[in-house]
Design a protein around this motif. Structure first.
Motif, PDB file in Angstrom:
ATOM      1  N   SER A 281       0.856  -1.187   0.000  1.00 25.44           N
ATOM      2  CA  SER A 281       0.000   0.000   0.000  1.00 25.44           C
ATOM      3  C   SER A 281       0.892   1.237   0.000  1.00 25.44           C
ATOM      4  N   GLU A 282       0.314   2.384  -0.286  1.00 23.11           N
ATOM      5  CA  GLU A 282       1.107   3.614  -0.329  1.00 23.11           C
ATOM      6  C   GLU A 282       1.718   3.929   1.033  1.00 23.11           C
ATOM      7  N   ASP A 283       0.981   3.699   2.102  1.00 20.39           N
ATOM      8  CA  ASP A 283       1.528   3.930   3.446  1.00 20.39           C
ATOM      9  C   ASP A 283       2.689   2.990   3.731  1.00 20.39           C
ATOM     10  N   GLN A 284       2.567   1.741   3.296  1.00 28.05           N
ATOM     11  CA  GLN A 284       3.649   0.775   3.512  1.00 28.05           C
ATOM     12  C   GLN A 284       4.891   1.155   2.716  1.00 28.05           C
ATOM     13  N   ILE A 285       4.687   1.638   1.494  1.00 28.89           N
ATOM     14  CA  ILE A 285       5.825   2.062   0.668  1.00 28.89           C
ATOM     15  C   ILE A 285       6.573   3.202   1.365  1.00 28.89           C
ATOM     16  N   ARG A 286       5.837   4.204   1.838  1.00 32.20           N
ATOM     17  CA  ARG A 286       6.460   5.335   2.541  1.00 32.20           C
ATOM     18  C   ARG A 286       7.225   4.853   3.770  1.00 32.20           C
ATOM     19  N   THR A 287       6.620   3.935   4.504  1.00 32.82           N
ATOM     20  CA  THR A 287       7.263   3.409   5.715  1.00 32.82           C
ATOM     21  C   THR A 287       8.572   2.718   5.394  1.00 32.82           C
ATOM     22  N   GLN A 288       8.574   1.893   4.338  1.00 35.31           N
ATOM     23  CA  GLN A 288       9.790   1.164   3.964  1.00 35.31           C
ATOM     24  C   GLN A 288      10.906   2.120   3.551  1.00 35.31           C
ATOM     25  N   ILE A 289      10.582   3.123   2.742  1.00 39.23           N
ATOM     26  CA  ILE A 289      11.596   4.075   2.281  1.00 39.23           C
ATOM     27  C   ILE A 289      12.116   4.925   3.429  1.00 39.23           C
ATOM     28  N   ARG A 290      11.214   5.401   4.290  1.00 36.07           N
ATOM     29  CA  ARG A 290      11.615   6.259   5.416  1.00 36.07           C
ATOM     30  C   ARG A 290      12.440   5.489   6.436  1.00 36.07           C
ATOM     31  N   LYS A 291      12.063   4.248   6.698  1.00 36.74           N
ATOM     32  CA  LYS A 291      12.796   3.441   7.673  1.00 36.74           C
ATOM     33  C   LYS A 291      14.229   3.198   7.185  1.00 36.74           C
ATOM     34  N   ALA A 292      14.370   2.853   5.908  1.00 39.01           N
ATOM     35  CA  ALA A 292      15.705   2.648   5.344  1.00 39.01           C
ATOM     36  C   ALA A 292      16.503   3.946   5.372  1.00 39.01           C
ATOM     37  N   HIS A 293      15.832   5.046   5.054  1.00 40.67           N
ATOM     38  CA  HIS A 293      16.505   6.353   5.048  1.00 40.67           C
ATOM     39  C   HIS A 293      17.062   6.680   6.429  1.00 40.67           C
ATOM     40  N   HIS A 294      16.272   6.455   7.436  1.00 39.18           N
ATOM     41  CA  HIS A 294      16.702   6.752   8.815  1.00 39.18           C
ATOM     42  C   HIS A 294      17.915   5.912   9.211  1.00 39.18           C
ATOM     43  N   ILE A 295      17.870   4.626   8.913  1.00 36.19           N
ATOM     44  CA  ILE A 295      18.964   3.730   9.295  1.00 36.19           C
ATOM     45  C   ILE A 295      20.246   4.051   8.525  1.00 36.19           C
ATOM     46  N   LEU A 296      20.140   4.218   7.218  1.00 33.39           N
ATOM     47  CA  LEU A 296      21.328   4.477   6.397  1.00 33.39           C
ATOM     48  C   LEU A 296      21.935   5.846   6.702  1.00 33.39           C
ATOM     49  N   SER A 297      21.090   6.830   6.961  1.00 34.73           N
ATOM     50  CA  SER A 297      21.602   8.166   7.310  1.00 34.73           C
ATOM     51  C   SER A 297      22.406   8.113   8.600  1.00 34.73           C
ATOM     52  N   GLY A 298      21.916   7.351   9.563  1.00 35.40           N
ATOM     53  CA  GLY A 298      22.628   7.235  10.834  1.00 35.40           C
ATOM     54  C   GLY A 298      23.957   6.520  10.693  1.00 35.40           C
ATOM     55  N   LEU A 299      24.014   5.505   9.840  1.00 41.86           N
ATOM     56  CA  LEU A 299      25.243   4.728   9.681  1.00 41.86           C
ATOM     57  C   LEU A 299      26.289   5.438   8.822  1.00 41.86           C
ATOM     58  N   THR A 300      25.837   6.140   7.789  1.00 44.96           N
ATOM     59  CA  THR A 300      26.778   6.755   6.843  1.00 44.96           C
ATOM     60  C   THR A 300      27.041   8.230   7.117  1.00 44.96           C
ATOM     61  N   LYS A 301      26.222   8.829   7.994  1.00 42.51           N
ATOM     62  CA  LYS A 301      26.308  10.277   8.295  1.00 42.51           C
ATOM     63  C   LYS A 301      26.014  11.131   7.064  1.00 42.51           C
ATOM     64  N   THR A 302      25.376  10.526   6.084  1.00 39.82           N
ATOM     65  CA  THR A 302      24.967  11.239   4.860  1.00 39.82           C
ATOM     66  C   THR A 302      23.587  10.738   4.470  1.00 39.82           C
ATOM     67  N   GLU A 303      22.722  11.651   4.072  1.00 41.81           N
ATOM     68  CA  GLU A 303      21.371  11.247   3.682  1.00 41.81           C
ATOM     69  C   GLU A 303      21.361  10.769   2.229  1.00 41.81           C
ATOM     70  N   PRO A 304      21.011   9.518   2.000  1.00 37.35           N
ATOM     71  CA  PRO A 304      20.976   9.016   0.611  1.00 37.35           C
ATOM     72  C   PRO A 304      19.842   9.668  -0.174  1.00 37.35           C
ATOM     73  N   ASN A 305      20.050   9.841  -1.477  1.00 42.23           N
ATOM     74  CA  ASN A 305      18.988  10.387  -2.327  1.00 42.23           C
ATOM     75  C   ASN A 305      18.790   9.554  -3.602  1.00 42.23           C
ATOM     76  N   LEU A 306      19.438   8.390  -3.634  1.00 43.45           N
ATOM     77  CA  LEU A 306      19.236   7.436  -4.726  1.00 43.45           C
ATOM     78  C   LEU A 306      18.635   6.169  -4.141  1.00 43.45           C
TER      79      LEU A 306
END
Length: 254
Positions: free
Chosen positions: A127-152
């Motif tokens: 669902s659209e809500d699930q898609i947003r959740t998956q992208i945002r959750k990955a964004h939060h985790i990767l940003s914390g680990l890499t200290k850079t916000e991914p945009n790809l």
């Protein structure tokens, strides 16, 4: 008087025919304009990037990682030994969270990190809500680990639809696919992987490879792939650099 009336009638008839012809031509023009709007919309919406149009011999090597801990190290070793300083890694956030040391090495080597989402499932089924959740959750985790916000982002299994592209775009992401698929995960043998990549590679190409444990032969094929592309004059760049320096080949979804 009769002669004058006949002559005037002919003129009137010609005039009416000209008027009808004009309206007919205007009708065709209008219809064509409507067709153009139907088949060539002014705003087709977000699209995925498969390659770029460029005369420069630039190529982007990309590596997806979603599971395992044995193959990423040897692949990074090859890139280091061959002096490759530009590549893009698309990381699944659960994998990244459990392998922070490998993520740190990727970042320390100067490689670009993109998102490979959170759960490794087809986003077009969510669902659209699930898609947003998956992208945002990955964004939060990767940003914390890499200290850079991914945009790809490269969606799991390369699966998406219009909804997925729109949501990713709204969240600040560019969807990245590939033009050359190494099929390394099929483990067809080192030589076949080398031949497939080197025969299909072209300027502006995005090459799909994997550093998950399913890809058991890529670390053997990668040195020959790099050597061959170097001999052909290719420069290795990140996906972001490739997009920034050339006209993008976009593939919208119907």
């Amino acid at each position: 008087m009769k002669f004058i009336w006949v002559l005037s009638g002919k003129r009137i008839k010609r005039g009416l025919m000209l008027i009808v012809a004009l309206f007919f031509a205007l009708g065709i023009f209008y219809a064509e304009q409507q067709n153009i709007e139907v088949f060539m919309p002014l705003d087709p919406g977000p699209a995925a990037v498969y390659s770029v149009e460029t005369d420069k011999k630039q190529i982007a090597l990309t590596f997806d990682i979603s599971w395992g801990e044995e193959r990423a190290g040897p692949i990074l070793d090859v890139l280091e030994q061959k002096g490759i300083k530009k590549a893009t890694f698309f990381l699944s956030s659960p994998w990244a969270e459990t392998h922070p040391d490998i993520v740190k090495r990727i970042v320390d080597m100067g490689f670009e990190v993109g998102s490979h989402g959170h759960r490794h499932e087809n986003y077009s089924t969510l669902s659209e809500d699930q898609i947003r959740t998956q992208i945002r959750k990955a964004h939060h985790i990767l940003s914390g680990l890499t200290k850079t916000e991914p945009n790809l982002i490269r969606f799991p299994n390369g699966d998406f639809d219009k909804r997925v592209l729109k949501i990713a775009d709204d969240l600040g992401y560019t969807a990245v696919q590939w033009d050359t698929d190494s099929l390394d995960w099929m483990n067809p043998g080192k030589e076949k992987i080398v031949q497939r990549v080197t025969s299909k590679a072209h300027p502006g190409d995005i090459v799909l490879m994997h550093a998950s444990d399913s890809s058991k032969q890529l670390h053997e094929a990668l040195p020959e792939i790099i050597d061959d592309l170097k001999k052909k004059g290719y420069q290795f760049v990140t996906v972001s650099e490739l997009i920034a320096g050339a006209e993008v080949e976009l593939n919208p979804v119907d």
